[in-house]
Design an enzyme around this catalytic site. Sequence first.
Site, PDB file in Angstrom:
ATOM      1  N   SER A 172       0.835  -1.280   0.057  1.00 47.75           N
ATOM      2  CA  SER A 172      -0.098  -0.020   0.018  1.00 47.75           C
ATOM      3  C   SER A 172       0.861   1.310   0.170  1.00 47.75           C
ATOM      4  O   SER A 172       0.391   2.329  -0.118  1.00 47.75           O
ATOM      5  CB  SER A 172      -0.986   0.178   1.191  1.00 47.75           C
ATOM      6  OG  SER A 172      -0.289  -0.168   2.431  1.00 47.75           O
ATOM      7  N   ASN A 197      -2.266  -2.352  12.879  1.00 47.41           N
ATOM      8  CA  ASN A 197      -3.665  -2.343  13.064  1.00 47.41           C
ATOM      9  C   ASN A 197      -4.315  -1.104  13.805  1.00 47.41           C
ATOM     10  O   ASN A 197      -5.033  -0.333  13.031  1.00 47.41           O
ATOM     11  CB  ASN A 197      -4.464  -3.577  13.522  1.00 47.41           C
ATOM     12  CG  ASN A 197      -3.970  -4.807  12.759  1.00 47.41           C
ATOM     13  OD1 ASN A 197      -3.587  -4.696  11.435  1.00 47.41           O
ATOM     14  ND2 ASN A 197      -4.438  -5.926  13.121  1.00 47.41           N
ATOM     15  N   THR A 231     -39.650  26.811 -10.634  1.00 47.73           N
ATOM     16  CA  THR A 231     -40.099  25.741 -10.022  1.00 47.73           C
ATOM     17  C   THR A 231     -40.264  24.536 -11.334  1.00 47.73           C
ATOM     18  O   THR A 231     -40.748  25.148 -12.258  1.00 47.73           O
ATOM     19  CB  THR A 231     -41.207  25.547  -9.101  1.00 47.73           C
ATOM     20  OG1 THR A 231     -42.525  25.849  -9.796  1.00 47.73           O
ATOM     21  CG2 THR A 231     -40.836  26.544  -7.904  1.00 47.73           C
ATOM     22  N   HIS A 232     -40.087  23.411 -11.092  1.00 50.33           N
ATOM     23  CA  HIS A 232     -40.252  22.544 -12.386  1.00 50.33           C
ATOM     24  C   HIS A 232     -39.409  23.158 -13.600  1.00 50.33           C
ATOM     25  O   HIS A 232     -39.937  22.830 -14.746  1.00 50.33           O
ATOM     26  CB  HIS A 232     -41.579  22.433 -12.893  1.00 50.33           C
ATOM     27  CG  HIS A 232     -42.431  22.082 -11.545  1.00 50.33           C
ATOM     28  ND1 HIS A 232     -42.654  20.642 -11.379  1.00 50.33           N
ATOM     29  CD2 HIS A 232     -43.137  22.808 -10.755  1.00 50.33           C
ATOM     30  CE1 HIS A 232     -43.599  20.617 -10.145  1.00 50.33           C
ATOM     31  NE2 HIS A 232     -43.711  21.701  -9.835  1.00 50.33           N
ATOM     32  N   SER A 285     -13.084  25.775 -28.264  1.00 49.67           N
ATOM     33  CA  SER A 285     -12.943  24.585 -29.065  1.00 49.67           C
ATOM     34  C   SER A 285     -12.002  24.557 -30.050  1.00 49.67           C
ATOM     35  O   SER A 285     -11.694  25.757 -30.865  1.00 49.67           O
ATOM     36  CB  SER A 285     -14.288  24.683 -29.825  1.00 49.67           C
ATOM     37  OG  SER A 285     -14.323  23.756 -31.065  1.00 49.67           O
ATOM     38  N   LYS A 304     -16.421  29.634 -29.834  1.00 53.04           N
ATOM     39  CA  LYS A 304     -16.993  28.930 -28.780  1.00 53.04           C
ATOM     40  C   LYS A 304     -16.085  29.146 -27.493  1.00 53.04           C
ATOM     41  O   LYS A 304     -14.912  29.447 -27.451  1.00 53.04           O
ATOM     42  CB  LYS A 304     -16.909  27.340 -28.905  1.00 53.04           C
ATOM     43  CG  LYS A 304     -17.905  26.923 -29.746  1.00 53.04           C
ATOM     44  CD  LYS A 304     -18.492  25.638 -29.732  1.00 53.04           C
ATOM     45  CE  LYS A 304     -19.516  25.681 -28.008  1.00 53.04           C
ATOM     46  NZ  LYS A 304     -19.470  24.378 -27.750  1.00 53.04           N
ATOM     47  N   ASN A 339     -16.273  27.366 -23.630  1.00 50.06           N
ATOM     48  CA  ASN A 339     -17.116  26.364 -22.847  1.00 50.06           C
ATOM     49  C   ASN A 339     -16.982  26.303 -21.492  1.00 50.06           C
ATOM     50  O   ASN A 339     -15.903  26.781 -20.887  1.00 50.06           O
ATOM     51  CB  ASN A 339     -16.659  24.749 -23.330  1.00 50.06           C
ATOM     52  CG  ASN A 339     -17.023  24.579 -24.861  1.00 50.06           C
ATOM     53  OD1 ASN A 339     -18.006  25.424 -25.313  1.00 50.06           O
ATOM     54  ND2 ASN A 339     -16.098  24.130 -25.810  1.00 50.06           N
ATOM     55  N   GLU A 342     -18.222  21.959 -15.880  1.00 46.92           N
ATOM     56  CA  GLU A 342     -18.579  20.506 -16.240  1.00 46.92           C
ATOM     57  C   GLU A 342     -17.710  19.818 -15.523  1.00 46.92           C
ATOM     58  O   GLU A 342     -18.335  18.398 -15.240  1.00 46.92           O
ATOM     59  CB  GLU A 342     -18.340  20.547 -17.733  1.00 46.92           C
ATOM     60  CG  GLU A 342     -19.463  20.987 -18.674  1.00 46.92           C
ATOM     61  CD  GLU A 342     -19.074  21.522 -20.104  1.00 46.92           C
ATOM     62  OE1 GLU A 342     -18.199  20.777 -20.545  1.00 46.92           O
ATOM     63  OE2 GLU A 342     -20.047  22.169 -20.817  1.00 46.92           O
ATOM     64  N   TYR A 381      -9.804  -6.295  12.363  1.00 50.56           N
ATOM     65  CA  TYR A 381      -8.896  -5.733  11.185  1.00 50.56           C
ATOM     66  C   TYR A 381      -9.127  -7.084  10.232  1.00 50.56           C
ATOM     67  O   TYR A 381      -8.816  -8.277  10.534  1.00 50.56           O
ATOM     68  CB  TYR A 381      -7.570  -5.138  11.662  1.00 50.56           C
ATOM     69  CG  TYR A 381      -6.856  -5.007  10.362  1.00 50.56           C
ATOM     70  CD1 TYR A 381      -7.050  -3.819   9.851  1.00 50.56           C
ATOM     71  CD2 TYR A 381      -6.217  -5.831   9.512  1.00 50.56           C
ATOM     72  CE1 TYR A 381      -6.313  -3.311   8.593  1.00 50.56           C
ATOM     73  CE2 TYR A 381      -5.509  -5.727   8.279  1.00 50.56           C
ATOM     74  CZ  TYR A 381      -5.488  -4.233   8.140  1.00 50.56           C
ATOM     75  OH  TYR A 381      -5.023  -3.903   6.805  1.00 50.56           O
ATOM     76  N   GLN A 441      -7.457  -1.982   3.989  1.00 50.63           N
ATOM     77  CA  GLN A 441      -6.499  -1.357   2.913  1.00 50.63           C
ATOM     78  C   GLN A 441      -7.259  -0.571   1.879  1.00 50.63           C
ATOM     79  O   GLN A 441      -6.710   0.463   1.362  1.00 50.63           O
ATOM     80  CB  GLN A 441      -5.345  -2.130   2.614  1.00 50.63           C
ATOM     81  CG  GLN A 441      -4.203  -1.350   1.915  1.00 50.63           C
ATOM     82  CD  GLN A 441      -2.815  -2.662   1.805  1.00 50.63           C
ATOM     83  OE1 GLN A 441      -2.481  -2.712   2.882  1.00 50.63           O
ATOM     84  NE2 GLN A 441      -2.782  -2.780   0.674  1.00 50.63           N
TER      85      GLN A 441
HETATM   86  N1  ARG Z   1      -1.203  -1.220   5.018  1.00 47.69           N
HETATM   87  C1  ARG Z   1      -2.015  -1.986   6.166  1.00 47.69           C
HETATM   88  C2  ARG Z   1      -3.476  -1.272   5.834  1.00 47.69           C
HETATM   89  O1  ARG Z   1      -3.398   0.011   5.339  1.00 47.69           O
HETATM   90  C3  ARG Z   1      -1.771  -1.498   7.437  1.00 47.69           C
HETATM   91  C4  ARG Z   1      -2.237  -2.524   8.312  1.00 47.69           C
HETATM   92  C5  ARG Z   1      -1.588  -3.949   8.039  1.00 47.69           C
HETATM   93  N2  ARG Z   1      -2.281  -4.684   9.277  1.00 47.69           N
HETATM   94  C6  ARG Z   1      -1.879  -6.157   8.940  1.00 47.69           C
HETATM   95  N3  ARG Z   1      -2.308  -7.018  10.052  1.00 47.69           N
HETATM   96  N4  ARG Z   1      -1.522  -6.725   7.902  1.00 47.69           N
HETATM   97  O2  ARG Z   1      -4.566  -1.631   6.307  1.00 47.69           O
END
Ligand code: ARG
Length: 467
Positions: free
Chosen positions: A22, A110, A155-156, A277, A283, A285, A290, A317, A322
């Site tokens: 991650s 965690n 309205t509408h 454009s 144009k 825009n 948007e 957990y 993640q």
């Molecule tokens: N990268 C993990 C997450 O974002 C961190 C926690 C990982 N914990 C574990 N028990 N593998 O959730």
Amino acid sequence: MKMWSGRFRQPLDPAFESWQRSFDFDCRLLECELEASAAHARALQQCGIVSGDELGAILHGLEQIGESVAAAPEFRDDPDAEDIHHFVEKQLVELIGDAGYKLHSGRSRNEQIATDLRLYVRSGCDEIGEAISNLIAAFLNRAEQAGEAAMPAYTHMQRAEPVLVAHWLLAYVEMLFRDAGRLNDCRKRCNVSPLGSGAVTGSTLPLDRELMADELGFDVPTANSIDATSDRDFAIEFVNGLSLLAIHLSRWAEEMLLFSTQEYGFVQLPEAYSTGSSAMPQKMNGDLLELVRGKAGRVIGDATALQITAKGLPLAYNKDLQETQEPLFHATETVLSLLPLVAGWMESVQFDFEHMQKAAETGYMNAFAAATYLVRKGVPFRMAHEHTGKAVRLALDQKCELQDLSLAQLQAIAPQFADDFYDFVKLGNVLAIHDVPGGTAPARVHQAIAAARQKAGALQQEAHAHA
Ligand code: ARG
């Protein structure tokens, strides 16, 4: 070295190993991770797990990591770091040696990720709250500048009654106040400290949880370690708040796009926030509008992704959690980037007050007031509605407005019509008789602007208190 490997006999499949990382996105949490780690380190020293010298080295090392990344963002390009927690541990050990490994005593990733994300959401609430405040100020300035200019209210999508331009702008201000309020509410529930929760059942060391909470500016430690390490409701609440804000801005964008068409001609797109454009030279825009409308879809998608990720998870957990990070980061960054642009657009857009005023004077938008005129003469409203409807029909047939009908024509419909009818249905009077709190009578709108200014001031003060 890995944060876990003792029990493994085989190396990880390389594709799986890189796929489950991650760090590419949770590197955004570096500051939160360093802050939370410093609080944990102090608690470790207090209960005798690290010495005073080791604490000094750890704190200094954490600081150095922050400085190195700030000075050279590429410093954090680390293909071996599994996540932000692993990255910081690796760097720390490189800087201070084995004492760096002591930092993980009595804690789990965690609780760390739960803490980092709460810190992230809390600062998101503050930063976005401030950006909303700035946008509210832009709307209020435009409302003040609009003076007593009028426009049609719809309205509408059909012309309904005339309204002050300022009153129309204040409608958006109210939405934004509620959006800011939602973030403030979210902040309160989010601002609790998971540190000391361990992997799931609480730390195995007697850490001073109050002290750690206090150091990080959290109100209190969380009450249950299982809940603290496994729920992401604070992130869901936050991103849902952002999606409501995005919905409001998307409605605003849609209305501005309509009003900028030649068919409406109420606003002139600011060139600085528009594009041309490549094919049609004439144009211009409203791309900003948007894109605001389009990005709202993705922010709503982020909220939905978070909800669906969370909904099937047993305690506590699970690595699915993640997957809550990227939608959270995406929604936060999207909203943070568009709010100042929306404010810039609002500050530079030009209103065609003359055109709006003209539109407010035609299309029988004084018919409700005309019926009210008869009500004030004692006619029951349902009959007054019928009589006025007949007068509108006659005017439609004659291709004129109500006030162009002669008194004789009006009296043939209802004898209660008299000379004072013509003044009663003039635009100024039609606006003035909507004289209730929250109505468009000019005096009420002036009060509403003043009240909104005060509320905006209070919002800003609250933001400063959090800074
Ligand atoms: N990268 C993990 C997450 O974002 C961190 C926690 C990982 N914990 C574990 N028990 N593998 O959730």
